[in-house]
Design a protein around this motif. Structure first.
Motif, mmCIF file in Angstrom:
data_model
loop_
_atom_site.group_PDB
_atom_site.id
_atom_site.type_symbol
_atom_site.label_atom_id
_atom_site.label_comp_id
_atom_site.label_asym_id
_atom_site.label_seq_id
_atom_site.Cartn_x
_atom_site.Cartn_y
_atom_site.Cartn_z
ATOM 1 N N LYS A 29 8.528 7.100 1.164
ATOM 2 C CA LYS A 29 7.240 6.896 0.497
ATOM 3 C C LYS A 29 6.908 5.413 0.293
ATOM 4 O O LYS A 29 5.822 5.080 -0.162
ATOM 5 C CB LYS A 29 7.206 7.638 -0.835
ATOM 6 C CG LYS A 29 7.229 9.152 -0.651
ATOM 7 C CD LYS A 29 7.022 9.871 -1.948
ATOM 8 C CE LYS A 29 6.936 11.375 -1.688
ATOM 9 N NZ LYS A 29 6.596 12.100 -2.912
ATOM 10 N N MET A 30 7.839 4.543 0.659
ATOM 11 C CA MET A 30 7.587 3.100 0.541
ATOM 12 C C MET A 30 6.395 2.699 1.407
ATOM 13 O O MET A 30 5.595 1.850 1.008
ATOM 14 C CB MET A 30 8.846 2.317 0.940
ATOM 15 C CG MET A 30 8.748 0.845 0.706
ATOM 16 S SD MET A 30 8.703 0.444 -1.052
ATOM 17 C CE MET A 30 8.314 -1.286 -0.950
ATOM 18 N N ASP A 31 6.266 3.302 2.573
ATOM 19 C CA ASP A 31 5.130 3.011 3.458
ATOM 20 C C ASP A 31 3.797 3.292 2.764
ATOM 21 O O ASP A 31 2.836 2.550 2.929
ATOM 22 C CB ASP A 31 5.207 3.834 4.753
ATOM 23 C CG ASP A 31 6.244 3.307 5.720
ATOM 24 O OD1 ASP A 31 6.624 2.126 5.621
ATOM 25 O OD2 ASP A 31 6.672 4.084 6.593
ATOM 26 N N GLU A 32 3.756 4.375 1.988
ATOM 27 C CA GLU A 32 2.525 4.732 1.277
ATOM 28 C C GLU A 32 2.157 3.651 0.259
ATOM 29 O O GLU A 32 0.999 3.228 0.174
ATOM 30 C CB GLU A 32 2.700 6.085 0.577
ATOM 31 C CG GLU A 32 1.477 6.547 -0.186
ATOM 32 C CD GLU A 32 1.719 7.832 -0.962
ATOM 33 O OE1 GLU A 32 0.914 8.098 -1.886
ATOM 34 O OE2 GLU A 32 2.677 8.569 -0.666
ATOM 35 N N LEU A 33 3.146 3.189 -0.493
ATOM 36 C CA LEU A 33 2.889 2.137 -1.477
ATOM 37 C C LEU A 33 2.425 0.854 -0.781
ATOM 38 O O LEU A 33 1.470 0.212 -1.218
ATOM 39 C CB LEU A 33 4.134 1.848 -2.321
ATOM 40 C CG LEU A 33 3.975 0.738 -3.360
ATOM 41 C CD1 LEU A 33 2.949 1.138 -4.423
ATOM 42 C CD2 LEU A 33 5.324 0.412 -3.997
ATOM 43 N N MET A 34 3.068 0.502 0.312
ATOM 44 C CA MET A 34 2.706 -0.731 1.010
ATOM 45 C C MET A 34 1.317 -0.633 1.644
ATOM 46 O O MET A 34 0.595 -1.623 1.703
ATOM 47 C CB MET A 34 3.762 -1.084 2.052
ATOM 48 C CG MET A 34 5.077 -1.537 1.437
ATOM 49 S SD MET A 34 4.931 -2.904 0.259
ATOM 50 C CE MET A 34 4.397 -4.208 1.340
ATOM 51 N N LYS A 35 0.938 0.536 2.079
ATOM 52 C CA LYS A 35 -0.410 0.727 2.626
ATOM 53 C C LYS A 35 -1.453 0.456 1.539
ATOM 54 O O LYS A 35 -2.447 -0.245 1.763
ATOM 55 C CB LYS A 35 -0.556 2.146 3.166
ATOM 56 C CG LYS A 35 -1.870 2.432 3.860
ATOM 57 C CD LYS A 35 -1.837 3.848 4.455
ATOM 58 C CE LYS A 35 -2.959 4.101 5.398
ATOM 59 N NZ LYS A 35 -4.232 4.386 4.856
ATOM 60 N N ILE A 36 -1.212 0.955 0.354
ATOM 61 C CA ILE A 36 -2.111 0.726 -0.780
ATOM 62 C C ILE A 36 -2.107 -0.758 -1.144
ATOM 63 O O ILE A 36 -3.164 -1.350 -1.395
ATOM 64 C CB ILE A 36 -1.682 1.591 -1.990
ATOM 65 C CG1 ILE A 36 -1.841 3.077 -1.656
ATOM 66 C CG2 ILE A 36 -2.466 1.218 -3.244
ATOM 67 C CD1 ILE A 36 -1.102 4.008 -2.599
ATOM 68 N N PHE A 37 -0.932 -1.363 -1.145
ATOM 69 C CA PHE A 37 -0.778 -2.778 -1.457
ATOM 70 C C PHE A 37 -1.614 -3.638 -0.510
ATOM 71 O O PHE A 37 -2.295 -4.562 -0.938
ATOM 72 C CB PHE A 37 0.712 -3.143 -1.363
ATOM 73 C CG PHE A 37 1.010 -4.602 -1.543
ATOM 74 C CD1 PHE A 37 1.003 -5.168 -2.803
ATOM 75 C CD2 PHE A 37 1.320 -5.395 -0.457
ATOM 76 C CE1 PHE A 37 1.299 -6.521 -2.973
ATOM 77 C CE2 PHE A 37 1.612 -6.741 -0.613
ATOM 78 C CZ PHE A 37 1.598 -7.300 -1.877
ATOM 79 N N VAL A 38 -1.611 -3.316 0.765
ATOM 80 C CA VAL A 38 -2.325 -4.100 1.772
ATOM 81 C C VAL A 38 -3.827 -3.825 1.757
ATOM 82 O O VAL A 38 -4.643 -4.740 1.858
ATOM 83 C CB VAL A 38 -1.752 -3.829 3.189
ATOM 84 C CG1 VAL A 38 -2.621 -4.417 4.272
ATOM 85 C CG2 VAL A 38 -0.335 -4.363 3.285
ATOM 86 N N GLU A 39 -4.201 -2.566 1.607
ATOM 87 C CA GLU A 39 -5.606 -2.183 1.758
ATOM 88 C C GLU A 39 -6.461 -2.439 0.521
ATOM 89 O O GLU A 39 -7.677 -2.519 0.621
ATOM 90 C CB GLU A 39 -5.700 -0.713 2.175
ATOM 91 C CG GLU A 39 -5.177 -0.487 3.584
ATOM 92 C CD GLU A 39 -5.219 0.962 4.012
ATOM 93 O OE1 GLU A 39 -5.595 1.848 3.204
ATOM 94 O OE2 GLU A 39 -4.873 1.220 5.180
ATOM 95 N N GLY A 40 -5.835 -2.547 -0.649
ATOM 96 C CA GLY A 40 -6.614 -2.845 -1.847
ATOM 97 C C GLY A 40 -7.448 -1.677 -2.323
ATOM 98 O O GLY A 40 -7.159 -0.541 -2.000
ATOM 99 N N PRO A 41 -8.480 -1.963 -3.081
ATOM 100 C CA PRO A 41 -9.060 -3.247 -3.480
ATOM 101 C C PRO A 41 -8.083 -4.071 -4.328
ATOM 102 O O PRO A 41 -7.028 -3.581 -4.716
ATOM 103 C CB PRO A 41 -10.306 -2.857 -4.282
ATOM 104 C CG PRO A 41 -10.015 -1.490 -4.792
ATOM 105 C CD PRO A 41 -9.129 -0.829 -3.774
ATOM 106 N N ILE A 42 -8.464 -5.295 -4.663
ATOM 107 C CA ILE A 42 -7.560 -6.244 -5.291
ATOM 108 C C ILE A 42 -6.911 -5.701 -6.559
ATOM 109 O O ILE A 42 -5.731 -5.903 -6.786
ATOM 110 C CB ILE A 42 -8.225 -7.623 -5.538
ATOM 111 C CG1 ILE A 42 -7.178 -8.652 -6.025
ATOM 112 C CG2 ILE A 42 -9.376 -7.521 -6.524
ATOM 113 C CD1 ILE A 42 -6.053 -8.925 -5.072
ATOM 114 N N ARG A 43 -7.651 -4.999 -7.396
ATOM 115 C CA ARG A 43 -7.055 -4.450 -8.627
ATOM 116 C C ARG A 43 -5.933 -3.469 -8.276
ATOM 117 O O ARG A 43 -4.871 -3.482 -8.900
ATOM 118 C CB ARG A 43 -8.110 -3.762 -9.493
ATOM 119 C CG ARG A 43 -7.529 -3.226 -10.798
ATOM 120 C CD ARG A 43 -8.597 -2.631 -11.690
ATOM 121 N NE ARG A 43 -9.646 -3.574 -12.007
ATOM 122 C CZ ARG A 43 -9.652 -4.370 -13.079
ATOM 123 N NH1 ARG A 43 -8.664 -4.328 -13.917
ATOM 124 N NH2 ARG A 43 -10.656 -5.185 -13.287
#
Length: 171
Positions: A29-43
């Motif tokens: 599930k780390m990939d899911e977190l990193m996808k959110i981290f990269v795609e944003g929005p900034i908050r």
């Protein structure tokens, strides 16, 4: 668990702990977190960054395939301090691959020597640079000078961490 919904709904230690525990139990599930981290929005990126340090502390190898992302984020000119701070917090627990060490080390020195950087970014940069200096003893003198320049006007946190690292360097 839907990380995106959690991160969008609130910013709390409870949410962070839920995400950290879920990823430590289900590393895929780390990939899911990193996808959110990269795609944003900034908050959302800011909120997704917080668990990184805790994940790295518990399972540093889970960050192994994301160094290119971290380097890219560390070089964004208008990145939020929370993103930079949490990446550096995470990096202090990891064994940075050799191909990324130089660029991360240079960036840490830039943060250390930039009077406009927040305390936490400077503190984590000190630790990351010190960890790398164990492999590259030639940089210890430059790190020592950078820390010695920070201490006289630094916060209690900068003085504490700086003095601890200076003791290690001077051994």
């Amino acid at each position: 668990m839907n990380f995106k919904s959690l991160l969008e709904s609130e910013h709390s230690k409870t949410t962070t702990n839920l995400i950290v525990n879920e990823i430590c139990e289900h590393p895929e599930k780390m990939d899911e977190l990193m996808k959110i981290f990269v795609e944003g929005p900034i908050r959302t990126t800011q909120r997704a960054a917080w668990p990184l340090g805790f994940i790295a502390e518990k399972k540093p190898n889970l960050l192994a395939k994301y160094y290119d992302i971290f380097i890219n984020e560390l070089h964004k000119p208008n990145n939020h301090d929370a993103v930079t701070r949490n990446i550096l917090r995470a990096l202090q627990y990891t064994k940075i691959p050799e191909k990324h060490q130089g660029i991360i080390l240079n960036r840490c020195f830039e943060f250390l020597n930039d009077v406009n950087q927040p305390i936490a970014i400077k503190a984590f940069s000190m630790t990351v640079a010190y960890n790398l200096s164990k492999q590259y003893p030639d940089i210890k003198n430059e790190l020592k000078i950078s820390i010695e320049n920070l201490i006289p006007h630094g916060s209690a946190g900068i003085k504490s961490r700086g003095n601890k690292i200076l003791k290690q360097i001077n051994k």
